[in-house]
Write a protein that holds these residues in place. Structure first.
Motif, PDB file in Angstrom:
ATOM      1  N   GLU A 135       0.875  -1.278   0.029  1.00 36.30           N
ATOM      2  CA  GLU A 135       0.115  -0.011   0.141  1.00 36.30           C
ATOM      3  C   GLU A 135       0.780   1.221  -0.002  1.00 36.30           C
ATOM      4  O   GLU A 135       0.553   2.209  -0.181  1.00 36.30           O
ATOM      5  N   GLY A 136       2.079   1.261   0.475  1.00 31.63           N
ATOM      6  CA  GLY A 136       3.144   2.187   0.548  1.00 31.63           C
ATOM      7  C   GLY A 136       4.224   2.154  -0.627  1.00 31.63           C
ATOM      8  O   GLY A 136       5.182   2.755  -0.366  1.00 31.63           O
ATOM      9  N   ALA A 137       3.609   1.661  -1.883  1.00 32.02           N
ATOM     10  CA  ALA A 137       4.467   1.826  -2.827  1.00 32.02           C
ATOM     11  C   ALA A 137       5.034   3.050  -3.616  1.00 32.02           C
ATOM     12  O   ALA A 137       4.152   3.945  -3.757  1.00 32.02           O
ATOM     13  N   LEU A 138       6.067   3.070  -3.940  1.00 33.32           N
ATOM     14  CA  LEU A 138       6.371   4.283  -4.789  1.00 33.32           C
ATOM     15  C   LEU A 138       7.086   3.927  -6.317  1.00 33.32           C
ATOM     16  O   LEU A 138       7.569   2.869  -6.371  1.00 33.32           O
ATOM     17  N   ALA A 139       6.486   4.751  -7.065  1.00 31.17           N
ATOM     18  CA  ALA A 139       6.665   4.385  -8.555  1.00 31.17           C
ATOM     19  C   ALA A 139       7.200   5.591  -9.158  1.00 31.17           C
ATOM     20  O   ALA A 139       6.819   6.779  -8.909  1.00 31.17           O
ATOM     21  N   LEU A 140       8.136   5.495 -10.157  1.00 26.35           N
ATOM     22  CA  LEU A 140       8.555   6.467 -11.057  1.00 26.35           C
ATOM     23  C   LEU A 140       7.655   6.552 -12.241  1.00 26.35           C
ATOM     24  O   LEU A 140       7.408   5.876 -12.852  1.00 26.35           O
ATOM     25  N   ALA A 141       7.487   7.816 -12.458  1.00 25.96           N
ATOM     26  CA  ALA A 141       6.803   8.101 -14.007  1.00 25.96           C
ATOM     27  C   ALA A 141       6.965   9.607 -14.353  1.00 25.96           C
ATOM     28  O   ALA A 141       7.489  10.396 -14.079  1.00 25.96           O
ATOM     29  N   ARG A 142       6.511   9.586 -15.848  1.00 30.39           N
ATOM     30  CA  ARG A 142       7.001  10.892 -16.383  1.00 30.39           C
ATOM     31  C   ARG A 142       5.750  11.788 -16.564  1.00 30.39           C
ATOM     32  O   ARG A 142       4.577  11.102 -17.044  1.00 30.39           O
ATOM     33  N   THR A 143       5.576  12.897 -16.138  1.00 32.76           N
ATOM     34  CA  THR A 143       4.779  13.842 -16.131  1.00 32.76           C
ATOM     35  C   THR A 143       4.557  14.418 -17.779  1.00 32.76           C
ATOM     36  O   THR A 143       5.626  14.376 -18.440  1.00 32.76           O
TER      37      THR A 143
END
Ligand SMILES: Cc1cc2nc3c(=O)[nH]c(=O)nc-3n(C[C@H](O)[C@H](O)[C@H](O)COP(=O)(O)OP(=O)(O)OC[C@H]3O[C@@H](n4cnc5c(N)ncnc54)[C@H](O)[C@@H]3O)c2cc1C
Length: 598
Positions: free
Chosen positions: A230-238
């Motif tokens: 539930e506390g996952a961090l993800a990298l993504a591009r805006t």
């Protein structure tokens, strides 16, 4: 004065023959590991070790008892995924064996692994330093490197939110660091996509801003350990973000919403892995999943680097734990198994094996905990400090070398157990399967070696390295001084190598990067062991560490003439009780000994 480095045991040689296996109520991984106790006592910041000692002892008991039993069962039963329910609706339900829930309760609720570094634990007015979870994770890895993954990612995610979040994810931080099992959630880190793991800058997952301040994620992540965290961090591009790592933003992506409904993502499947069965590693397709930004847009990779440093360090202390357990299994077996009319630990070759494995273990532990010391010191000293530069240099080297050493040690421990070592239920085969992931995740050996080049170039880490190693080699005892002299010679070679690489072209530097990382490990580990040897003599009146330092220096920098066969060296046999069984050594008796280059 106590003979034992941690000040809490007699210093007599350990009789491994009194155990018939490497786990159970009769064992305690903390009390049975003088190397780990020594390192913890050496690197815990002021006063903390006194607080931590009895907790680590209680934890060592739990890890050798119920957590060990659970680890065997979890490995046997595995973890299942139901992506869809019977009506075809997405559920993403990961089904865990009950044993894993019990291990979580013990680790998080009773022993506070993810709570105590962030909130004052009982008996303290302040949180404990990160040295504590790192040491606990070494103990946990005695059993279950799979479970260490979510435990360390929970600490890592909380660290990132503590440092960089502006309050948007305060509830997630609260739950990541809660001691209450019913409230507690775990962390995860979703970086890798199909087109790039090492090349994180190739990430393509998109984050579209919504009017309510949240974002929605679209795209696919290819390796997601602790996939339902539930506390996952993800990298993504805006939208319109730069290419490469510079354009990445960091998001909290919960698995479910406040009502427990699945977020708009599909866990396509769990990977059918070689080891680390206790952590489900899956593939995720984001289909407009709700995500909350951490800090500012396009600073995500910088934030994630903080987590990566911690994860790489836990990889190193975790490797130490796997090596510790593999050695324990090997020593117990060697003390009990009879062949050709004798217990096998009496044979010269087996004595040599066990001494060499122990010396490697001591070097891995010394290096990993030295990196941890600078990592923790940097938290107070700041990013302009020598501690920061040393941390940046030592962490990738520690991760790279200890991971490979854990594979080698667990592989050889299987062989010490003979045929049984290769068979399920005897633990060494599980340790080996688990160890094999350590060099791959959190950055491969090559990627970490290239990071070392970057740190030397961008952070001028060599300027901090030179006075630091000289200081470690400043010792008094004649035997230890003589060992330090050999290390000094190799240190000069290392400095030459650094100068050569600084003047050569990029291609040449990359070609030699791993060799440089190896040399850095050998020289710094040897220097730390030398300094530890003097410390053990001064503090405990024990010369055992001096023999360990000398044996490590012989193994790495010894005379190669006729591959050592003509040198008259019998040290592995003569030092068996001292090194492999932790018998105390009178420092006076060392004066007559002949170190490596004499
Ligand atoms: C069990 C498991 C769990 C994982 N869990 C997670 C997770 O939770 N989150 C996550 O984000 N990722 C996770 N990963 C992914 C892992 O971090 C990556 O697999 C790893 O970083 C390597 O990336 P890759 O697979 O794309 O390989 P590549 O990057 O394609 O590398 C392939 C090979 O090329 C080498 N290489 C790459 N670049 C260079 C270079 N410049 N010079 C020389 N050699 C180079 C590498 O060293 C490697 O040997 C997990 C992996 C495994 C096996």
């Amino acid at each position: 004065m106590s003979a034992d480095p941690s000040g809490d045991a007699s210093g007599d040689a350990i009789d491994y023959g009194r155990f018939d296996r490497g786990h159970g109520d009769a064992l305690n991984y903390w009390t049975l590991d003088p190397t780990l106790r020594f390192e913890a006592r050496r690197v815990y910041p002021d006063g903390e070790f006194e607080w931590a000692r009895e907790r680590l002892e209680a934890f060592g008991d739990a890890v050798a008892g119920p957590i060990a039993e659970n680890a065997e069962e979890i490995d046997r039963r595995g973890i299942d995924l139901a992506t869809y329910d019977r009506d075809g609706e997405v559920v993403n339900e990961v089904r865990y064996p009950a044993e894993l829930t019990e291990t979580e309760r013990l680790t998080y609720e009773r022993f506070g692994l993810t709570h105590d570094p962030f909130h004052a634990p009982p008996g303290r007015s302040e949180p404990v330093s990160l040295t504590h979870p790192l040491t606990m994770q070494a103990l946990l890895s005695y059993n279950d490197a799979g479970f260490v993954c979510p435990a360390s990612m929970t600490v890592g995610a909380a660290l990132v939110l503590e440092k960089f979040d502006d309050g948007a994810n305060a509830e997630t931080f609260r739950r990541l660091t809660s001691r209450d099992h019913d409230e507690h959630v775990e962390g995860a880190m979703f970086l890798t996509e199909k087109q790039g793991g090492s090349d994180v800058g190739a990430n393509e997952v998109r984050a579209e801003p919504r009017e309510d301040g949240t974002y929605e994620l679209h795209g696919e992540k290819w390796f997601c350990s602790n996939v339902d965290a539930e506390g996952a961090l993800a990298l993504a591009r805006t939208p319109d973000a730069e290419d490469g790592t510079e354009g990445l933003s960091l998001f909290v992506v919960p698995h479910t919403d406040e009502d427990g409904e699945p977020n708009d993502l599909v866990v396509r499947r769990l990977k059918d892995k070689l080891g680390t069965i206790a952590v489900p590693t899956g593939e995720i397709v984001f289909e407009g999943a709700t995500a909350r930004l951490v800090g500012e847009e396009e600073r995500g990779f910088r934030y994630m680097t903080e987590m990566l440093n911690y994860e790489r360090l836990t990889n190193a202390t975790g490797a130490v734990g796997i090596m510790g357990r593999a050695l324990l299994e090997a020593k117990i077996h060697a003390a009990n198994r009879e062949a050709f009319g004798e217990t096998i630990q009496e044979f010269p070759l087996m004595k040599r094996d066990l001494v060499e494995l122990t010396v490697d273990y001591e070097a891995a532990a010394a290096f990993a905990f030295e990196a941890a010391k600078h990592y923790v010191a940097r938290e107070t000293d700041g990013d302009d400090s020598a501690a920061y530069r040393l941390m940046r240099l030592l962490v990738p080297v520690a991760k790279y070398r200890t991971a490979r050493m854990a594979v080698e040690t667990s592989s050889y421990a299987m062989e010490v157990l003979g045929g049984n070592g290769y068979v399920r239920g005897f633990t060494t085969e599980r340790l080996y399967r688990d160890a094999q992931v350590l060099p791959i995740w959190e950055g491969t050996s090559n990627v970490l070696s290239l990071d070392v080049l970057r740190v030397l170039d961008k952070e001028a880490a060599h300027e901090a390295l030179l006075p630091y190693v000289r200081d470690l080699l400043d010792v008094e005892h004649p035997f230890v001084e003589s060992v330090a002299g050999t290390v000094e010679g190799r240190f000069l070679e290392l400095q030459e190598a650094l100068m050569t690489l600084a003047t050569e072209d990029e291609e040449y530097a990359q070609y030699h990067a791993k060799r440089l990382a190896d040399l850095l490990f050998d020289v710094v580990a040897a220097a730390v062991l030398v300094s530890e040897a003097q410390w053990a003599i001064d503090e405990d009146g024990d010369g055992r560490k001096a023999l360990v330092a000398d044996s490590f220096v012989r193994s790495r920098f010894g005379d190669d003439e006729a591959y050592g066969v003509t040198s008259g060296d019998r040290s592995g046999m003569e030092r068996f009780d001292a090194i492999a069984r932790y018998a105390r050594v009178d420092p006076e008796s060392l004066v007559e000994a002949a170190p490596a280059d004499d």
